[in-house]
Design a protein around this motif. Structure first.
Motif, short mmCIF file in Angstrom:
data_model
loop_
_atom_site.label_atom_id
_atom_site.label_comp_id
_atom_site.label_asym_id
_atom_site.label_seq_id
_atom_site.Cartn_x
_atom_site.Cartn_y
_atom_site.Cartn_z
N ILE A 101 34.05 40.17 26.08
CA ILE A 101 34.15 40.04 27.53
C ILE A 101 32.98 39.18 28.03
CG2 ILE A 101 34.28 41.28 29.72
CD1 ILE A 101 35.15 43.74 27.93
N VAL A 102 33.32 38.16 28.79
CA VAL A 102 32.31 37.25 29.33
C VAL A 102 32.36 37.32 30.85
CG1 VAL A 102 31.50 34.86 29.40
CG2 VAL A 102 32.71 35.71 27.36
N LEU A 103 31.23 37.68 31.44
CA LEU A 103 31.10 37.69 32.90
C LEU A 103 30.14 36.58 33.29
CD1 LEU A 103 30.60 41.54 33.46
CD2 LEU A 103 32.74 40.26 33.33
N VAL A 104 30.61 35.66 34.09
CA VAL A 104 29.78 34.51 34.49
C VAL A 104 29.89 34.31 35.99
CG1 VAL A 104 29.21 32.10 34.05
CG2 VAL A 104 30.36 33.42 32.28
N SER A 105 28.74 34.14 36.62
CA SER A 105 28.71 33.86 38.06
C SER A 105 28.10 32.48 38.25
CB SER A 105 27.87 34.91 38.79
OG SER A 105 27.76 34.60 40.16
N ILE A 106 28.91 31.56 38.80
CA ILE A 106 28.44 30.19 39.03
C ILE A 106 28.61 29.88 40.51
CG2 ILE A 106 28.76 27.76 38.46
CD1 ILE A 106 29.88 28.61 35.79
N PRO A 129 41.60 37.03 33.52
CA PRO A 129 42.46 37.95 34.27
C PRO A 129 42.07 38.12 35.73
CG PRO A 129 40.94 39.20 32.91
CD PRO A 129 40.74 37.74 32.56
N THR A 130 40.79 37.88 36.03
CA THR A 130 40.33 38.01 37.40
C THR A 130 39.08 37.16 37.58
OG1 THR A 130 39.79 39.59 39.16
CG2 THR A 130 38.90 40.05 36.97
N SER A 131 38.72 36.85 38.79
CA SER A 131 37.64 35.91 39.06
C SER A 131 36.34 36.30 38.34
CB SER A 131 37.38 35.84 40.56
OG SER A 131 36.33 34.97 40.85
N GLY A 132 35.77 35.32 37.61
CA GLY A 132 34.49 35.52 36.95
C GLY A 132 34.54 36.29 35.64
N VAL A 133 35.75 36.70 35.21
CA VAL A 133 35.88 37.49 33.99
C VAL A 133 36.73 36.73 32.97
CG1 VAL A 133 36.70 39.66 32.97
CG2 VAL A 133 35.72 39.65 35.28
N TRP A 134 36.20 36.58 31.77
CA TRP A 134 36.92 35.95 30.65
C TRP A 134 36.90 36.90 29.47
CZ3 TRP A 134 39.23 31.08 30.86
CH2 TRP A 134 39.01 30.38 32.07
N LEU A 135 38.00 36.93 28.73
CA LEU A 135 38.01 37.84 27.58
C LEU A 135 38.93 37.34 26.46
CD1 LEU A 135 40.93 39.13 28.32
CD2 LEU A 135 39.64 40.91 29.43
N SER A 136 38.69 37.86 25.28
CA SER A 136 39.49 37.55 24.10
C SER A 136 39.49 38.78 23.19
CB SER A 136 38.89 36.36 23.35
OG SER A 136 39.47 36.25 22.05
N PRO A 137 40.63 39.05 22.54
CA PRO A 137 40.68 40.17 21.60
C PRO A 137 40.17 39.80 20.21
CG PRO A 137 42.85 39.22 21.76
CD PRO A 137 41.97 38.44 22.71
#
Length: 270
Positions: A101-106, A129-137
């Motif tokens: 899970i990657v949370l990034v605020s730019i 899936p939602t603003s600022g959140v990236w993920l991979s299994p």
């Protein structure tokens, strides 16, 4: 065909034909295949020049003729792509439920960086899936995230961790639907299967050209398909397409190589 498709076909020819036989090839041999695939000669020559400018190949002049040699960078690019392609049909362990899970605020003032980040994470197969959140299994893709964060100097703006989702908020099937546009990927898989399933090209050039078209088309999918585990995406068309691709490539490979060696002999300067 566009110059972009010419460039991708050139890379396929280098990886699928040139590299397994020799790390060098004459311009005339490359032009024979590229024009046989429907690319205009001028566009094919531009693709070769751009491949050289990108560092894939380097030129050796022999009088008026040019022989191209794969560079170390070119071989690395091809090998990296081959690994991604192989991963599409390789058997995997059952998913353990963990996400990267990657949370990034730019800030809005850094829109250019945000666009580069989104493009790079998508390239690595991450969903949003939602603003600022990236993920991979796929926890093994942490190295890719590390490179993206370092290259874009986002260490102080990013939180990256591995963990399982809880039965709070979005369910896992809802996460998948919101994070990836799988309808578009499905449509592309369907087009590929319609085009190549059951195809039996004639020996010689028809088989050689069809083989290269198949491999070139397939090489796009590791960067379109997030390769979600079966637990998240049962009956996924991508797994069926991978079986079809593997079978067809295996059937055509040796004959395509043999025809390529004939082409090299026929088109090489005397």
């Amino acid at each position: 065909m566009s110059a972009g498709s010419a460039r991708s076909l050139l890379l396929t020819v280098l990886g699928e034909l040139v590299m397994p036989n020799s790390d060098s090839v004459w311009t005339s041999s490359l032009l024979y295949v590229l024009t046989g695939l429907g690319i205009e000669e001028q566009t094919a020559r531009q693709a070769i020049a751009r491949g050289a400018a990108a560092g894939w190949i380097k030129a050796h002049r022999h009088g008026r003729e040019v022989q191209w040699e794969l560079t170390e960078s070119g071989r690395h690019l091809i090998e990296e792509g081959a690994q991604r392609v192989h991963s599409m049909s390789a058997e995997t362990e059952p998913w353990d439920g963990n996400w990267v899970i990657v949370l990034v605020s730019i800030p809005q003032s850094q829109r250019a960086v945000r666009k580069k980040l989104y493009s790079a994470l998508s390239w690595e197969g991450f969903g949003n899936p939602t603003s600022g959140v990236w993920l991979s299994p796929h926890p093994d893709r942490r190295a890719g995230v590390q490179k993206v964060v370092d290259d874009l100097a986002l260490r102080e703006s990013a939180l990256v961790f591995v963990g399982q989702s809880l039965p709070i908020g979005l369910r896992e099937d809802e996460i998948v639907r919101q994070a990836w546009d799988l309808d578009e990927v499905t449509a592309k898989y369907e087009q590929l299967l319609i085009r190549f399933s059951g195809l039996r090209p004639e020996p010689g050039d028809p088989l050689l050209f069809t083989h290269i078209q198949l491999v070139s088309e397939w090489q796009r999918f590791p960067f379109l398909d997030p390769q979600l585990p079966e637990a998240l995406l049962p009956n996924w068309i991508g797994r069926r397409a991978a079986l079809v691709f593997t079978q067809l490539r295996s059937e055509w490979y040796e004959d395509a190589q043999a025809r390529w060696r004939e082409v090299v002999r026929e088109t090489s300067p005397k």
